[in-house]
Design a protein around this motif. Structure first.
Motif, PDB file in Angstrom:
ATOM      1  N   UNK A  53      41.445  34.237  36.682  1.00  0.00           N
ATOM      2  CA  UNK A  53      41.741  35.394  37.433  1.00  0.00           C
ATOM      3  C   UNK A  53      42.243  35.352  38.716  1.00  0.00           C
ATOM      4  N   UNK A  54      43.630  36.307  39.385  1.00  0.00           N
ATOM      5  CA  UNK A  54      43.313  35.957  40.425  1.00  0.00           C
ATOM      6  C   UNK A  54      43.104  37.163  41.356  1.00  0.00           C
ATOM      7  N   UNK A  55      42.824  36.808  42.025  1.00  0.00           N
ATOM      8  CA  UNK A  55      42.287  38.180  43.569  1.00  0.00           C
ATOM      9  C   UNK A  55      43.510  38.916  44.895  1.00  0.00           C
ATOM     10  N   UNK A  56      43.971  39.654  44.819  1.00  0.00           N
ATOM     11  CA  UNK A  56      43.788  40.065  46.351  1.00  0.00           C
ATOM     12  C   UNK A  56      44.142  40.862  46.457  1.00  0.00           C
ATOM     13  N   UNK A  57      44.712  41.441  47.414  1.00  0.00           N
ATOM     14  CA  UNK A  57      44.251  42.526  48.661  1.00  0.00           C
ATOM     15  C   UNK A  57      45.235  43.322  48.384  1.00  0.00           C
ATOM     16  N   UNK A  58      45.190  45.024  47.577  1.00  0.00           N
ATOM     17  CA  UNK A  58      46.280  45.382  47.749  1.00  0.00           C
ATOM     18  C   UNK A  58      46.778  45.992  48.868  1.00  0.00           C
ATOM     19  N   UNK A  59      48.007  46.306  49.078  1.00  0.00           N
ATOM     20  CA  UNK A  59      49.312  46.324  50.167  1.00  0.00           C
ATOM     21  C   UNK A  59      48.529  47.848  50.460  1.00  0.00           C
ATOM     22  N   UNK A  60      48.242  48.634  49.380  1.00  0.00           N
ATOM     23  CA  UNK A  60      48.383  50.326  50.856  1.00  0.00           C
ATOM     24  C   UNK A  60      47.013  50.477  50.562  1.00  0.00           C
ATOM     25  N   UNK A  61      45.956  49.718  50.136  1.00  0.00           N
ATOM     26  CA  UNK A  61      44.479  49.520  50.770  1.00  0.00           C
ATOM     27  C   UNK A  61      44.174  48.678  50.818  1.00  0.00           C
ATOM     28  N   UNK A  62      43.146  48.432  51.882  1.00  0.00           N
ATOM     29  CA  UNK A  62      42.800  46.287  52.101  1.00  0.00           C
ATOM     30  C   UNK A  62      42.234  46.605  51.403  1.00  0.00           C
ATOM     31  N   UNK A  63      40.422  47.581  50.975  1.00  0.00           N
ATOM     32  CA  UNK A  63      39.242  47.772  50.710  1.00  0.00           C
ATOM     33  C   UNK A  63      39.648  47.584  49.750  1.00  0.00           C
ATOM     34  N   UNK A  64      40.285  47.628  48.726  1.00  0.00           N
ATOM     35  CA  UNK A  64      40.649  47.408  46.561  1.00  0.00           C
ATOM     36  C   UNK A  64      41.271  46.132  46.693  1.00  0.00           C
ATOM     37  N   UNK A  65      40.584  45.507  46.211  1.00  0.00           N
ATOM     38  CA  UNK A  65      41.051  43.601  45.302  1.00  0.00           C
ATOM     39  C   UNK A  65      42.118  44.606  44.140  1.00  0.00           C
ATOM     40  N   UNK A  66      42.942  43.735  44.024  1.00  0.00           N
ATOM     41  CA  UNK A  66      44.153  44.150  42.490  1.00  0.00           C
ATOM     42  C   UNK A  66      43.730  42.235  42.018  1.00  0.00           C
ATOM     43  N   UNK A  67      43.491  42.317  40.810  1.00  0.00           N
ATOM     44  CA  UNK A  67      43.153  41.035  39.759  1.00  0.00           C
ATOM     45  C   UNK A  67      44.051  40.989  38.998  1.00  0.00           C
ATOM     46  N   UNK A  68      44.757  39.649  38.626  1.00  0.00           N
ATOM     47  CA  UNK A  68      45.702  39.389  37.763  1.00  0.00           C
ATOM     48  C   UNK A  68      45.193  38.090  36.538  1.00  0.00           C
ATOM     49  N   UNK A  69      45.047  38.647  35.481  1.00  0.00           N
ATOM     50  CA  UNK A  69      44.984  37.634  34.582  1.00  0.00           C
ATOM     51  C   UNK A  69      46.247  36.291  34.502  1.00  0.00           C
ATOM     52  N   UNK A  70      45.431  34.800  34.616  1.00  0.00           N
ATOM     53  CA  UNK A  70      46.329  33.927  34.785  1.00  0.00           C
ATOM     54  C   UNK A  70      46.461  33.123  33.456  1.00  0.00           C
ATOM     55  N   UNK A  71      45.074  33.389  32.826  1.00  0.00           N
ATOM     56  CA  UNK A  71      44.848  32.638  31.341  1.00  0.00           C
ATOM     57  C   UNK A  71      45.729  33.201  30.744  1.00  0.00           C
ATOM     58  N   UNK A  72      46.789  33.282  29.815  1.00  0.00           N
ATOM     59  CA  UNK A  72      46.804  34.162  29.219  1.00  0.00           C
ATOM     60  C   UNK A  72      47.015  33.445  27.788  1.00  0.00           C
ATOM     61  N   UNK A  73      46.315  32.535  27.263  1.00  0.00           N
ATOM     62  CA  UNK A  73      46.488  32.057  26.111  1.00  0.00           C
ATOM     63  C   UNK A  73      44.788  31.849  26.248  1.00  0.00           C
ATOM     64  N   UNK A  74      43.662  33.255  25.860  1.00  0.00           N
ATOM     65  CA  UNK A  74      43.055  33.372  25.611  1.00  0.00           C
ATOM     66  C   UNK A  74      42.234  32.227  24.045  1.00  0.00           C
ATOM     67  N   UNK A  75      43.229  32.772  23.340  1.00  0.00           N
ATOM     68  CA  UNK A  75      42.812  32.153  21.835  1.00  0.00           C
ATOM     69  C   UNK A  75      42.294  31.084  21.578  1.00  0.00           C
ATOM     70  N   UNK A  76      42.627  29.784  23.052  1.00  0.00           N
ATOM     71  CA  UNK A  76      41.919  28.330  22.152  1.00  0.00           C
ATOM     72  C   UNK A  76      40.749  28.100  22.492  1.00  0.00           C
ATOM     73  N   UNK A  77      40.053  29.660  23.866  1.00  0.00           N
ATOM     74  CA  UNK A  77      38.386  29.629  23.620  1.00  0.00           C
ATOM     75  C   UNK A  77      38.213  30.137  22.930  1.00  0.00           C
TER      76      UNK A  77
END
Length: 78
Positions: A53-77
């Motif tokens: 999962x990647x983490x980055x600060x929001x452009x609107x509110x720097x206190x808010x952290x936005x997360x994006x799942x990098x690994x989308x093939x969860x079935x292999x786990x």
């Protein structure tokens, strides 16, 4: 690449794999139906450290952290 440690890690990957830039609080809220808040935060930290999962600060509110799942093939786990 690291392997998710528990079913909760897989729940996050499955739930948010097609929803980029969701707030960290959304991830916490989803996990809190299964675990406590400190555990939910630890699971999210594990996913960020494992580079699933990647983490980055929001452009609107720097206190808010936005997360994006990098690994989308969860079935292999499973």
């Amino acid at each position: 690449m690291s392997v998710p440690k528990s079913i909760h890690h897989l729940r996050i990957l499955k739930e948010f794999s097609n929803k980029p830039n969701k707030k960290m609080s959304d991830y916490e809220r989803h996990l809190m139906t299964h675990v406590s808040l400190p555990t939910a935060r630890k699971i999210i930290k594990d996913l960020i450290n494992a580079d699933l999962v990647s983490c980055e600060a929001s452009n609107n509110d720097k206190r808010m952290k936005l997360l994006t799942v990098k690994e989308t093939d969860y079935d292999k786990y499973i």
